[in-house]
Design an enzyme around this catalytic site. Structure first.
Site, mmCIF file in Angstrom:
data_model
loop_
_atom_site.group_PDB
_atom_site.id
_atom_site.type_symbol
_atom_site.label_atom_id
_atom_site.label_comp_id
_atom_site.label_asym_id
_atom_site.label_seq_id
_atom_site.Cartn_x
_atom_site.Cartn_y
_atom_site.Cartn_z
ATOM 1 N N HIS A 377 0.793 -1.228 0.000
ATOM 2 C CA HIS A 377 0.000 0.000 0.000
ATOM 3 C C HIS A 377 0.819 1.268 0.000
ATOM 4 O O HIS A 377 0.255 2.359 -0.010
ATOM 5 C CB HIS A 377 -0.919 0.044 1.229
ATOM 6 N N LYS A 568 -9.407 13.761 3.837
ATOM 7 C CA LYS A 568 -8.476 12.627 3.889
ATOM 8 C C LYS A 568 -7.656 12.786 5.159
ATOM 9 O O LYS A 568 -7.689 13.834 5.785
ATOM 10 C CB LYS A 568 -7.559 12.592 2.666
ATOM 11 N N ARG A 569 -6.925 11.736 5.564
ATOM 12 C CA ARG A 569 -6.050 11.892 6.715
ATOM 13 C C ARG A 569 -5.087 13.048 6.494
ATOM 14 O O ARG A 569 -4.690 13.335 5.367
ATOM 15 C CB ARG A 569 -5.270 10.592 6.959
ATOM 16 N N LYS A 574 0.080 14.382 1.492
ATOM 17 C CA LYS A 574 -1.209 14.692 0.889
ATOM 18 C C LYS A 574 -1.380 16.200 0.649
ATOM 19 O O LYS A 574 -2.287 16.635 -0.050
ATOM 20 C CB LYS A 574 -2.337 14.171 1.775
ATOM 21 N N THR A 676 -8.669 6.569 -2.720
ATOM 22 C CA THR A 676 -10.020 6.106 -3.043
ATOM 23 C C THR A 676 -11.013 7.251 -2.849
ATOM 24 O O THR A 676 -12.084 7.246 -3.470
ATOM 25 C CB THR A 676 -10.449 4.912 -2.178
ATOM 26 N N LYS A 680 -14.540 8.335 -4.967
ATOM 27 C CA LYS A 680 -15.856 8.616 -4.377
ATOM 28 C C LYS A 680 -16.358 9.984 -4.829
ATOM 29 O O LYS A 680 -17.537 10.147 -5.176
ATOM 30 C CB LYS A 680 -15.764 8.623 -2.849
HETATM 31 C C1 LIG Z 1 -12.304 6.980 1.493
HETATM 32 C C2 LIG Z 1 -11.888 7.390 2.852
HETATM 33 C C3 LIG Z 1 -10.543 7.664 3.118
HETATM 34 C C4 LIG Z 1 -9.466 7.609 2.053
HETATM 35 O O1 LIG Z 1 -9.363 8.873 1.444
HETATM 36 P P1 LIG Z 1 -8.124 9.247 0.513
HETATM 37 O O2 LIG Z 1 -8.486 10.586 -0.030
HETATM 38 O O3 LIG Z 1 -8.061 8.208 -0.543
HETATM 39 O O4 LIG Z 1 -6.923 9.282 1.388
HETATM 40 C C5 LIG Z 1 -10.193 8.053 4.388
HETATM 41 N N1 LIG Z 1 -11.120 8.179 5.361
HETATM 42 C C6 LIG Z 1 -12.421 7.938 5.130
HETATM 43 C C7 LIG Z 1 -13.395 8.113 6.236
HETATM 44 C C8 LIG Z 1 -12.851 7.536 3.874
HETATM 45 O O5 LIG Z 1 -14.151 7.281 3.666
#
Ligand SMILES: *Cc1c(COP(=O)(O)O)cnc(C)c1O
Length: 834
Positions: A377, A568-569, A574, A676, A680
């Site tokens: 990952h 995101k985190r 990022k 991911t 979304k």
């Molecule tokens: C999808 C998701 C992530 C991943 O987000 P990235 O932008 O791909 O880092 C992290 N936290 C939650 C709650 C999510 O639903």
């Protein structure tokens, strides 16, 4: 010949008795809910609050779930099917009630039934705590995958840890993150079922005795210092359509009461034993670091605990069907390792086969190498797991011996391929001979698996080229790609009912199972009526989010503004801080020129920072302080607002994503394995501004360059910049705007009375070397933002872009990811519950 202990399959047994009717009538649903109010909760329709309704509705749905779970399990047993076992330290499930109702096709029935009872379903759904047994993308991926596996009717089981406390709840106090414990089970969890009949015991600590067998062969016996009980809790995983219900089995640790006093009394052992981890603490809490985790003893024990419990469970089930005959094990069992967290399962299986089943090493190793597959990952060096050999020796002494033996034999293979090349040996060795000897779990995973995959095309390419090039030469074909995906059931159908309804009206109801069908709405991308309908849905979703923002932060936002979202985190790679720099630049431009022409824009953030990650916490503080200043500055706040939404999590993502106009995916190229969140947001009609990183590249290929805003240095350019010696001061002195905004952070303008509170941010991008190249990408990012602003001003053009983003997301359903895993790696057959 097998010595199968189960009855031979008889004709006709494949067809499990017909299922009970899938759908409940409204009347039956109401009766079930009221019955549970009375008989399970001891209350009634007049006294019940939303929480009681939530419990009663969940109990009513759970009756259907358990019925289908039983049929599914019977069906899998009778068919003796090969199954995938998905081992993951994290499953970020979110809420289950709405999802389970949608997957059973009961959402509308429930909504209308409850209305008649005077209850608002959407309020009731808010009562469910998120199951937040994960940090971010890795854990959410596991949740999407088990959804797809059940939907596509593959025999599968998820294995993980039943953390008492999931990821911390985030509060914001005076702009700063405060961590509060997450207590998701405080008022009971209506979905989980305890399975005391499947309790496992696992060993820890102690020593290894060398013995000689009857034929003089060496045998090893591990005398553990302590034994811990693993209690399984099953969470049913309902596939869309409600036919197959698989399980997620999560292990809770309990004391077994066993403590080996002989071992304890062995000389010189008392002090070490005093530091032993207590059984109950093992599954207490999820480690809150995304991407990195320091070498903590409890963490290693967590990993071994759930891996060993899961393996025992898998072997118990196999033996029920095949007795002691191991010859069919690899036909029946494939184990997917979600990152290296469960990699200790590899030496654990060797230990079981060699020490307990008394197979010879080569036969045992052949089984191992056909059983495991590993998903990588990350390429971030700090995130590649390593454990001190001394720690392994203390906790798992036999496993360390086995790892040395695996490595010894592997080094002979390397010698054969590259005779005399010690540099390659040092690089590929499972053991890092540094000051303190370390065990490299990534190398162990590659060596012990038959397939290794990255999670997006570019990431897998970099795994081959940069991370494991010699492994790729040694094992041609082992390294492969499976691009990540997301379940469109949760991430469009359930979270965005208005858009789902619009889509279904145009193309029918099959798209949640056949996401490629979304492409049919491409034809409508230029249609003015459809554009209006599509953007009207977006507008309504923005109004709902605006209300949520007001309720959580007190900030009023204009829903005609661009909703620009980065969720995101929080991590430097990022680059939330790049977004911050650009916001400050816009603020300055507006102050210098009040007529500076931008469409009003609201920058919305959601992010948790690891509690020990100081700079990440400073970024959160900076966003909140900058938000305070800008939002109350009447010179600019009609054009610019900033919002930080506290406690970002799955259920909040479900509210934010449908309302996004813009999706910020701005990681330094080469750093985000896939992402991911990007999928979304695009699926819900947000237009991406992003770098050529992770799955952004594949999203750009799908939507076309004219429907995405790509900026920044590419992976090759990033490498070249570092190679020639990147100096952020070059950009600081050459670009007036960069200098101005960085110096602004050094003042007390945003933190009155706290001068220097944001200085570490500036520092990180100058003296700190700007490791993630914010300054190098700033100008390109600023230009991409200008292009985006211009595009938004043309309503029809923007509507077309948004529509095409939704239309072109077919590739990113997790059903496609699972199909790829099945075809390339798992080789499973469906086992349909008719
Ligand atoms: C999808 C998701 C992530 C991943 O987000 P990235 O932008 O791909 O880092 C992290 N936290 C939650 C709650 C999510 O639903």
């Amino acid at each position: 010949m097998t010595t199968a202990t189960k009855p031979a399959k008889q004709a006709g047994q494949n067809a499990v008795s017909t299922l009970p009717a899938l759908s409940l009538s409204k009347k039956a649903f109401k009766e079930a809910v009221v019955r549970h109010l009375h008989c399970s909760l001891g209350t009634d329709e007049n006294k019940a609050d939303n929480h009681a309704w939530y419990k009663a509705i969940s109990a009513a749905i759970q009756e259907l779930v358990l019925e289908r779970l039983r049929t599914t399990q019977k069906n899998h047993y009778l068919n003796d099917t090969r199954a995938v076992h998905y081992l993951s330290a994290e499953f970020l499930m979110g809420r289950l009630l709405s999802n389970n109702m949608h997957n059973f096709g009961l959402f509308e029935t429930a909504d209308s039934a409850l209305k008649e009872l005077g209850v608002t379903l959407s309020d009731v759904l808010e009562e469910e705590p998120d199951m937040a047994l994960g940090n971010g993308g890795l854990g959410r991926l596991a949740a999407c995958f088990i959804d797809s596996l059940a939907t596509m009717e593959f025999p599968a089981i998820g294995y993980g840890i039943h953390y008492e406390h999931g990821l911390f709840r985030q509060e914001i106090k005076n702009g700063a993150q405060i961590e509060r414990p997450d207590s998701w089970r405080d008022y009971g969890n209506p979905w989980e079922i305890c399975r005391p009949e499947s309790i496992q015991e696992i060993s820890l600590y102690g020593y290894v005795e060398t013995k000689y067998g009857t034929n003089g062969q060496i045998q090893k016996e591990w005398h553990p210092g302590a034994i811990v009980k693993g209690v399984p809790w099953d969470i049913p995983v309902v596939g869309y359509g409600g036919k197959t219900v698989n399980v997620l089995r999560l292990w809770e640790s309990q004391s077994s009461g066993y403590f080996n006093w002989d071992v304890f009394n062995a000389g010189g052992y008392v002090d070490a034993q005093r530091e032993n981890v207590e059984a109950e603490t093992i599954s207490k809490v999820l480690y809150p670091n995304d991407e990195t985790e320091a070498g903590k003893e409890l963490r290693l024990i967590q990993q071994y605990f759930f891996s060993a419990c899961s393996l025992k469970d898998i072997i118990r089930r196999y033996k029920r069907a095949h007795g002691d005959d191991w010859s069919r094990f690899t036909d029946q069992v494939v184990i997917q390792l979600n990152d290296t967290h469960p990699a200790i399962a590899i030496p654990e299986l060797m230990r079981i086969l060699v020490d307990r089943a008394e197979l010879d090493w080569d036969s045992a190793w052949a089984i191992c190498q056909k059983t495991f597959a590993y998903t990588n990952h990350t390429l971030l060096p700090e995130a590649l797991e390593k454990w001190p050999a001394r720690m392994l020796e203390k906790i798992l002494p036999r496993h360390l011996e086995i790892i040395y033996e695996i490595n010894h034999r592997f080094m002979a293979e390397v010698e054969k391929k590259w005779p005399g090349n010690n540099a390659i040996k040092a690089k590929l060795s499972i053991i890092e001979e540094s000051n303190e000897k370390m065990v490299r779990m990534g190398n162990l995973s590659v060596i012990g698996s038959f397939a290794v995959n990255g999670v997006a095309e570019i990431h897998s390419k970099l795994v081959k080229q940069d991370l494991f090039p010699e492994f790729d030469q040694l094992y041609p074909g082992k390294l492969t790609n499976v691009t990540n995906g997301i379940t469109p059931r949760r991430w469009l159908k359930a979270c965005n009912p208005l858009l789902s309804e619009l889509i279904s009206k145009k193309i029918g109801n099959d798209w949640p199972l056949e996401l490629d069908q979304l492409d049919k709405i491409s034809e409508l991308a230029d249609n003015k009526t459809f554009q209006n309908q599509f953007m009207k849905v977006k507008q309504k979703n923005k109004q709902a989010l605006a209300a949520e923002i007001k309720a959580l932060t007190g900030i009023s936002v204009d829903t005609k503004a661009i909703f620009d979202i980065q969720i995101k985190r929080l991590h430097e790679y990022k680059r939330q801080h790049l977004n911050v720099l650009h916001i400050l630049a816009l603020y300055r431009r507006l102050l210098e020129n009040p007529n500076y022409d931008i469409h009003p824009r609201v920058f919305i953030f959601g992010a948790k920072a690891a509690p020990g990650y100081a700079l990440a916490k400073t970024v959160i503080f900076a966003i909140n302080k900058i938000a305070d200043k800008i939002n109350s500055d009447n010179r600019v706040n009609h054009k610019l607002k900033v919002v930080f939404m506290p406690n970002y999590r799955v259920s909040q993502a479900e509210k934010m994503i449908p309302a996004a106009d813009v999706s910020q995916q701005i990681s330094t190229a080469g750093k985000e394995a896939s992402g991911t969140g990007n999928m979304k947001l695009a699926l819900n009609g947000a237009v991406t501004i992003g770098t050529l990183d992770g799955a952004n590249i594949e999203i750009a290929e799908e939507v076309g360059d004219e429907n995405i805003f790509i900026f920044g240095n590419t992976v090759e350019q990033v490498n070249a910049l570092h190679a020639k010696g990147y100096n952020p001061y070059d950009y600081y002195y050459q670009n007036k705007e960069i200098k101005a905004v960085l110096d602004w952070l050094d003042s007390d303008y945003f933190t009155p009375g706290q001068p220097g509170a944001l200085s570490s941010l500036k520092q990180s991008m100058l003296d700190g070397g700007d490791p993630y190249l914010c300054l190098a990408d700033f100008e390109s990012y600023s230009e991409a933002n200008k292009a985006l602003d211009l595009a938004y001003k043309d309503k029809s053009r923007w509507a077309k872009m948004a529509i095409l983003n939704t239309a072109k997301m077919g590739k990113f359903t997790s059903d496609r990811s699972i199909r790829d895993y099945v075809e390339k790696i798992w080789k499973l057959d469906t086992c349909s519950v008719k």
